[in-house]
Design an enzyme around this catalytic site. Structure first.
Site, PDB file in Angstrom:
ATOM      1  CB  CYS A  83      -0.960   0.002   1.133  1.00 37.26           C
ATOM      2  SG  CYS A  83      -2.224   1.207   0.920  1.00 37.26           S
ATOM      3  CG  HIS A 187      -4.109  -3.500   2.859  1.00 41.96           C
ATOM      4  ND1 HIS A 187      -3.250  -3.004   3.634  1.00 41.96           N
ATOM      5  CD2 HIS A 187      -4.776  -2.215   2.358  1.00 41.96           C
ATOM      6  CE1 HIS A 187      -3.362  -1.689   3.840  1.00 41.96           C
ATOM      7  NE2 HIS A 187      -3.948  -1.260   2.926  1.00 41.96           N
ATOM      8  CD  GLU A 189      -2.388  -6.338   4.991  1.00 43.56           C
ATOM      9  OE1 GLU A 189      -2.791  -5.088   5.518  1.00 43.56           O
ATOM     10  OE2 GLU A 189      -1.786  -6.735   3.998  1.00 43.56           O
TER      11      GLU A 189
END
Length: 207
Positions: A83, A187, A189
């Site tokens: 990001c 993102h 994750e």
């Protein structure tokens, strides 16, 4: 053989814990590193980031982490920006003025056009289309959805640096790569199986 440990750069901005949890969920070992000298021990480094570009690059420079990161890049360490971390690798950002980045990629960070008719920030799920093969894409399907939260996007000068794009009104560069350095705008994750697969591939990159 166990994968090399991963350093997550702690410069006061970023969702560090969720990135660490994702790495360790996938069998890796991740530690937070804020000391530039300590960073020299690692061959895999994640540069996360949430917030304003100007504040982030100032933090990196004031702590000396910018120099340490460049040294590790030159030494061949696998560095992954997530990001804002990806945007920091670019030449310049137009967020709240003109700010110089790490200049690892000849690229500009600019806001999504106000006249696009689309909501800004770009928030939610969107497809990631691979432009070419990369070890980070092993066993993953082009076009899979990932989770984005950003108002500014990266525009690379060299198309060879772009390995995936995303369509949000128009195409923007969502994954970039040059040598041992990669940047991901979304993102991973938070991107379920697709994102976790990408983190797994990063953790398993040979050093």
């Amino acid at each position: 053989m166990n994968p090399a440990p991963v350093a997550i750069v702690d410069y006061g901005m970023g969702n560090l814990r969720s990135v660490q949890n994702a790495v360790e969920h996938l069998g890796g070992h991740a530690v937070f590193v804020s000391d530039p000298m300590q960073l020299r021990q690692y061959q895999k480094i994640i540069l996360p980031g949430v917030g304003a570009f100007s504040q982030a690059i100032t933090c990196l420079r004031e702590t000396g982490l910018d120099v340490a990161l460049s040294e590790r890049r030159d030494a061949g360490a696998h560095i992954l920006g997530i990001c804002l971390g990806m945007q920091l690798m670019c030449t310049v950002s137009e967020e709240d003025g003109i700010h110089q980045g790490l200049d690892w990629f000849s690229a500009k960070v600019s806001r999504f056009p106000a006249d696009s008719g689309l909501s800004v920030p770009h928030m939610g799920w969107n497809g990631v289309d691979f432009s070419r093969d990369d070890p980070m894409f092993a066993k993953l399907e082009s076009g899979s959805d990932a989770y984005f939260v950003h108002s500014y996007r990266v525009e690379c000068s060299d198309p060879a640096d772009v390995i995936a794009t995303t369509d949000y009104g128009h195409r923007f560069d969502s994954i970039i790569q040059r040598g041992n350095v990669r940047g991901i705008q979304f993102h991973p994750e938070k991107s379920q199986g697709f994102g976790l697969g990408m983190i797994r591939n990063y953790v398993e990159l040979p050093c």
